[in-house]
Design a protein around this motif. Structure first.
Motif, PDB file in Angstrom:
ATOM      1  N   ALA A  18       0.866  -1.185   0.000  1.00  0.00           N
ATOM      2  CA  ALA A  18       0.000   0.000   0.000  1.00  0.00           C
ATOM      3  C   ALA A  18       0.899   1.231   0.000  1.00  0.00           C
ATOM      4  CB  ALA A  18      -0.921  -0.017   1.225  1.00  0.00           C
ATOM      5  N   ALA A  19       1.721   1.330  -1.028  1.00  0.00           N
ATOM      6  CA  ALA A  19       2.818   2.294  -1.042  1.00  0.00           C
ATOM      7  C   ALA A  19       2.455   3.637  -1.662  1.00  0.00           C
ATOM      8  CB  ALA A  19       4.016   1.695  -1.779  1.00  0.00           C
ATOM      9  N   GLY A  20       1.182   3.823  -2.070  1.00  0.00           N
ATOM     10  CA  GLY A  20       0.777   5.114  -2.611  1.00  0.00           C
ATOM     11  C   GLY A  20       1.625   5.515  -3.809  1.00  0.00           C
ATOM     12  N   PRO A  21       2.133   6.762  -3.835  1.00  0.00           N
ATOM     13  CA  PRO A  21       2.902   7.216  -5.003  1.00  0.00           C
ATOM     14  C   PRO A  21       4.249   6.529  -5.164  1.00  0.00           C
ATOM     15  CG  PRO A  21       2.934   8.873  -3.267  1.00  0.00           C
ATOM     16  CD  PRO A  21       1.943   7.832  -2.846  1.00  0.00           C
ATOM     17  N   TRP A  22       4.675   5.758  -4.171  1.00  0.00           N
ATOM     18  CA  TRP A  22       5.904   4.975  -4.301  1.00  0.00           C
ATOM     19  C   TRP A  22       5.661   3.635  -4.992  1.00  0.00           C
ATOM     20  CZ3 TRP A  22       4.934   8.110  -0.135  1.00  0.00           C
ATOM     21  CH2 TRP A  22       5.904   9.068   0.161  1.00  0.00           C
ATOM     22  N   LEU A  23       4.411   3.318  -5.329  1.00  0.00           N
ATOM     23  CA  LEU A  23       4.095   2.026  -5.933  1.00  0.00           C
ATOM     24  C   LEU A  23       4.915   1.739  -7.189  1.00  0.00           C
ATOM     25  CD1 LEU A  23       2.154  -0.476  -5.725  1.00  0.00           C
ATOM     26  CD2 LEU A  23       0.730   0.726  -7.400  1.00  0.00           C
ATOM     27  N   ILE A  27      -5.063  32.482   0.438  1.00  0.00           N
ATOM     28  CA  ILE A  27      -4.198  32.690   1.597  1.00  0.00           C
ATOM     29  C   ILE A  27      -3.129  31.616   1.711  1.00  0.00           C
ATOM     30  CG2 ILE A  27      -5.916  33.977   2.921  1.00  0.00           C
ATOM     31  CD1 ILE A  27      -6.599  31.381   4.402  1.00  0.00           C
ATOM     32  N   ARG A  28      -3.267  30.568   0.904  1.00  0.00           N
ATOM     33  CA  ARG A  28      -2.270  29.493   0.941  1.00  0.00           C
ATOM     34  C   ARG A  28      -2.458  28.612  -0.274  1.00  0.00           C
ATOM     35  NH1 ARG A  28      -0.660  25.259   5.822  1.00  0.00           N
ATOM     36  NH2 ARG A  28       0.123  23.618   4.458  1.00  0.00           N
ATOM     37  N   GLY A  29      -1.367  28.088  -0.783  1.00  0.00           N
ATOM     38  CA  GLY A  29      -1.415  27.098  -1.846  1.00  0.00           C
ATOM     39  C   GLY A  29      -0.638  25.860  -1.434  1.00  0.00           C
ATOM     40  N   ASP A  30      -1.133  24.701  -1.825  1.00  0.00           N
ATOM     41  CA  ASP A  30      -0.476  23.434  -1.499  1.00  0.00           C
ATOM     42  C   ASP A  30      -0.379  22.569  -2.747  1.00  0.00           C
ATOM     43  OD1 ASP A  30      -0.114  23.751   1.362  1.00  0.00           O
ATOM     44  OD2 ASP A  30      -2.288  23.499   1.547  1.00  0.00           O
ATOM     45  N   ALA A  31       0.569  21.654  -2.738  1.00  0.00           N
ATOM     46  CA  ALA A  31       0.702  20.668  -3.800  1.00  0.00           C
ATOM     47  C   ALA A  31       0.624  19.278  -3.173  1.00  0.00           C
ATOM     48  CB  ALA A  31       2.030  20.838  -4.541  1.00  0.00           C
ATOM     49  N   CYS A  32      -0.186  18.412  -3.762  1.00  0.00           N
ATOM     50  CA  CYS A  32      -0.315  17.046  -3.262  1.00  0.00           C
ATOM     51  C   CYS A  32      -0.142  16.076  -4.422  1.00  0.00           C
ATOM     52  CB  CYS A  32      -1.659  16.848  -2.571  1.00  0.00           C
ATOM     53  SG  CYS A  32      -3.076  17.125  -3.655  1.00  0.00           S
ATOM     54  N   LEU A  33      -0.070  14.796  -4.118  1.00  0.00           N
ATOM     55  CA  LEU A  33       0.206  13.783  -5.132  1.00  0.00           C
ATOM     56  C   LEU A  33      -1.022  12.937  -5.423  1.00  0.00           C
ATOM     57  CD1 LEU A  33       3.748  12.507  -4.057  1.00  0.00           C
ATOM     58  CD2 LEU A  33       3.168  14.242  -5.761  1.00  0.00           C
ATOM     59  N   TYR A  34      -1.265  12.691  -6.695  1.00  0.00           N
ATOM     60  CA  TYR A  34      -2.225  11.690  -7.155  1.00  0.00           C
ATOM     61  C   TYR A  34      -1.435  10.510  -7.723  1.00  0.00           C
ATOM     62  CZ  TYR A  34      -6.476  14.697  -7.353  1.00  0.00           C
ATOM     63  OH  TYR A  34      -7.555  15.486  -7.069  1.00  0.00           O
ATOM     64  N   THR A  35      -1.941   9.308  -7.491  1.00  0.00           N
ATOM     65  CA  THR A  35      -1.442   8.116  -8.174  1.00  0.00           C
ATOM     66  C   THR A  35      -2.608   7.568  -8.971  1.00  0.00           C
ATOM     67  OG1 THR A  35       0.030   7.689  -6.304  1.00  0.00           O
ATOM     68  CG2 THR A  35      -0.294   5.894  -7.882  1.00  0.00           C
ATOM     69  N   THR A  36      -2.531   7.631 -10.289  1.00  0.00           N
ATOM     70  CA  THR A  36      -3.705   7.468 -11.133  1.00  0.00           C
ATOM     71  C   THR A  36      -3.503   6.369 -12.164  1.00  0.00           C
ATOM     72  OG1 THR A  36      -4.012   9.863 -10.917  1.00  0.00           O
ATOM     73  CG2 THR A  36      -5.348   8.745 -12.565  1.00  0.00           C
ATOM     74  N   THR A  37      -4.525   5.533 -12.325  1.00  0.00           N
ATOM     75  CA  THR A  37      -4.524   4.559 -13.410  1.00  0.00           C
ATOM     76  C   THR A  37      -5.077   5.217 -14.674  1.00  0.00           C
ATOM     77  OG1 THR A  37      -6.733   3.758 -12.832  1.00  0.00           O
ATOM     78  CG2 THR A  37      -4.846   2.647 -11.792  1.00  0.00           C
ATOM     79  N   SER A  38      -4.956   4.521 -15.797  1.00  0.00           N
ATOM     80  CA  SER A  38      -5.351   5.122 -17.072  1.00  0.00           C
ATOM     81  C   SER A  38      -6.841   5.389 -17.146  1.00  0.00           C
ATOM     82  CB  SER A  38      -4.924   4.218 -18.233  1.00  0.00           C
ATOM     83  OG  SER A  38      -5.522   2.937 -18.111  1.00  0.00           O
ATOM     84  N   ASN A  39      -7.665   4.605 -16.417  1.00  0.00           N
ATOM     85  CA  ASN A  39      -9.114   4.820 -16.447  1.00  0.00           C
ATOM     86  C   ASN A  39      -9.671   5.246 -15.088  1.00  0.00           C
ATOM     87  OD1 ASN A  39      -8.968   2.478 -14.966  1.00  0.00           O
ATOM     88  ND2 ASN A  39     -10.242   1.248 -16.331  1.00  0.00           N
ATOM     89  N   ASP A  40      -8.809   5.575 -14.155  1.00  0.00           N
ATOM     90  CA  ASP A  40      -9.167   6.055 -12.817  1.00  0.00           C
ATOM     91  C   ASP A  40      -9.727   4.970 -11.901  1.00  0.00           C
ATOM     92  OD1 ASP A  40      -8.294   8.594 -13.387  1.00  0.00           O
ATOM     93  OD2 ASP A  40     -10.278   9.405 -13.799  1.00  0.00           O
ATOM     94  N   ASP A  41      -9.784   3.721 -12.358  1.00  0.00           N
ATOM     95  CA  ASP A  41     -10.219   2.644 -11.463  1.00  0.00           C
ATOM     96  C   ASP A  41      -9.111   2.300 -10.468  1.00  0.00           C
ATOM     97  OD1 ASP A  41     -12.856   2.083 -12.143  1.00  0.00           O
ATOM     98  OD2 ASP A  41     -12.286   0.778 -13.804  1.00  0.00           O
ATOM     99  N   PHE A  42      -9.515   1.675  -9.374  1.00  0.00           N
ATOM    100  CA  PHE A  42      -8.573   1.259  -8.344  1.00  0.00           C
ATOM    101  C   PHE A  42      -7.806   0.017  -8.793  1.00  0.00           C
ATOM    102  CE2 PHE A  42     -11.509   2.903  -4.699  1.00  0.00           C
ATOM    103  CZ  PHE A  42     -11.229   4.202  -5.064  1.00  0.00           C
TER     104      PHE A  42
END
Length: 369
Positions: free
Chosen positions: A193-198, A303-318
């Motif tokens: 379950a490594a998220g963006p490190w997958l 008042i603030r901006g942030d950057a976060c990570l998505y890990t995405t498949t080609s069709n957005d399915d899990f």
């Protein structure tokens, strides 16, 4: 030997640890960093929760998750969900079509004209019809991780090792051997379950299996103060010239009430270790223009901006699948947080009950060609 070793203590791994341990399974959770670090996708205090979804598969999962969020709140004594209702609007969001799909999934909702919606929420302007659904709001991911791990460790005996980096894993007839910089551990099953490190870690673990096609992108969100602190803002999704979302900021932007507005469209390709973490001026300008045009209840200067990570498949399915003794879990694509307790149950089913894989979530459905 443990029943399961889980790699990654973000929302996915913590959900798996909670689900497995409450079934009486022995669990070791390995995290390469501190808990609730800001390097991945599970930090912060607000994510959208909603049950009104077009897909019957995901709508059913969201319903299960809603019940399990309540169970987790009861077990941990922690409030995690706050209901605000949700709005969907914008020409490309197709509120009428979405309304028909949500009704077919037996989720309560209401289709409103732009005028009726603006009368109810005068701090918005609406260019199209609006779908309203009450069973929606915000969930606090950092509090959820703390609650899951507090129950898993304190009540059910799970173990957590932070700042422990996985070096390699191998499977044999005795189970799975996981080598880390803090020792080697054995288990009957392994959950990645490594998220963006997958994309970095999976080829080192499943050397013979097809590798999924996933992309890691950096997405931008900006926080805007509410003009009136007493306004009760629903969460929203807008889809027109871009796909944007908004929700109460929680504690992410300080003590004053604020709304977080983000861009869901694919961001720039990055890796967790090669990113600048700086929101782009292009996105700041796009979102600010949207706020000025359609959200008059917000002060138009962020008042603030942030950057976060998505890990995405080609069709957005899990991705939720088992190969041998290893479960691969990537329920992401910018929509995973709401489902997490149900995801944990699905992982536990795969890891310990030999449950069949949902076809849409199979590794082969996302394999690189």
């Amino acid at each position: 030997m443990y029943d399961a070793i889980v790699i990654g203590a973000g929302l996915t791994g913590s959900s798996a640890a909670w689900a497995l341990s409450r079934r009486g399974r022995s669990v070791l959770l390995l995290e390469a960093n501190d808990l609730n670090h800001t390097l991945g996708s599970s930090h912060g205090t607000s994510r959208i929760f909603r049950t009104a979804l077009a897909s019957p598969l995901y709508a059913a999962m969201a319903g299960r998750a809603q019940r399990l969020w309540t169970e987790l709140e009861d077990e941990s004594g922690t409030g995690l969900l706050r209901y605000t209702g949700a709005l969907d609007f914008g020409e490309a969001r197709r509120p009428g079509e979405l309304h028909r799909a949500v009704v077919a999934n037996n989720v309560a909702c209401e289709l409103l004209s732009p005028e009726a919606a603006q009368e109810r929420w005068p701090f918005f302007r609406f260019p199209t019809q609006v779908l309203f659904h009450p069973q929606a709001g915000v969930v606090n991911p950092e509090a959820a991780i703390r609650a899951m791990l507090s129950v898993a460790t304190g009540r059910y005996g799970a173990e957590v090792r932070t700042n422990t980096r996985v070096l390699k894993a191998r499977e044999d007839s005795d189970g799975v051997h996981v080598e880390t910089d803090g020792g080697t551990f054995r288990a009957r099953s392994l959950i990645v379950a490594a998220g963006p490190w997958l994309p970095e870690i999976l080829p080192e673990i499943l050397t013979e299996a097809p590798q999924p096609e996933v992309r890691v992108t950096e997405q931008n969100v900006f926080h805007f103060r509410q003009s009136r602190a007493g306004d009760e803002w629903p969460v929203f999704v807008y889809k027109g010239h871009a796909q944007l979302f908004g929700l109460p900021s929680g504690g992410d932007a300080g003590p004053e009430p604020a709304i977080k507005v983000g861009r869901h469209d694919p961001g720039k390709r990055v890796t967790p270790s090669h990113r600048d973490g700086v929101p782009t001026e292009e996105n700041r300008e796009l979102i600010t223009r949207f706020v000025e045009e359609w959200l008059p209840g917000l002060e138009p200067r962020s008042i603030r901006g942030d950057a976060c990570l998505y890990t995405t498949t080609s069709n957005d399915d899990f991705i939720l699948d088992r190969i041998g003794r290893t479960v691969v879990a990537s329920p992401c694509s910018g929509q995973g947080a709401k489902f997490m307790p149900a995801v944990g149950e699905a992982i536990a089913d795969l890891a310990t009950e030999n449950a069949p894989t949902e076809e849409a979530f199979a590794l082969m459905a996302h394999a690189q060609l």
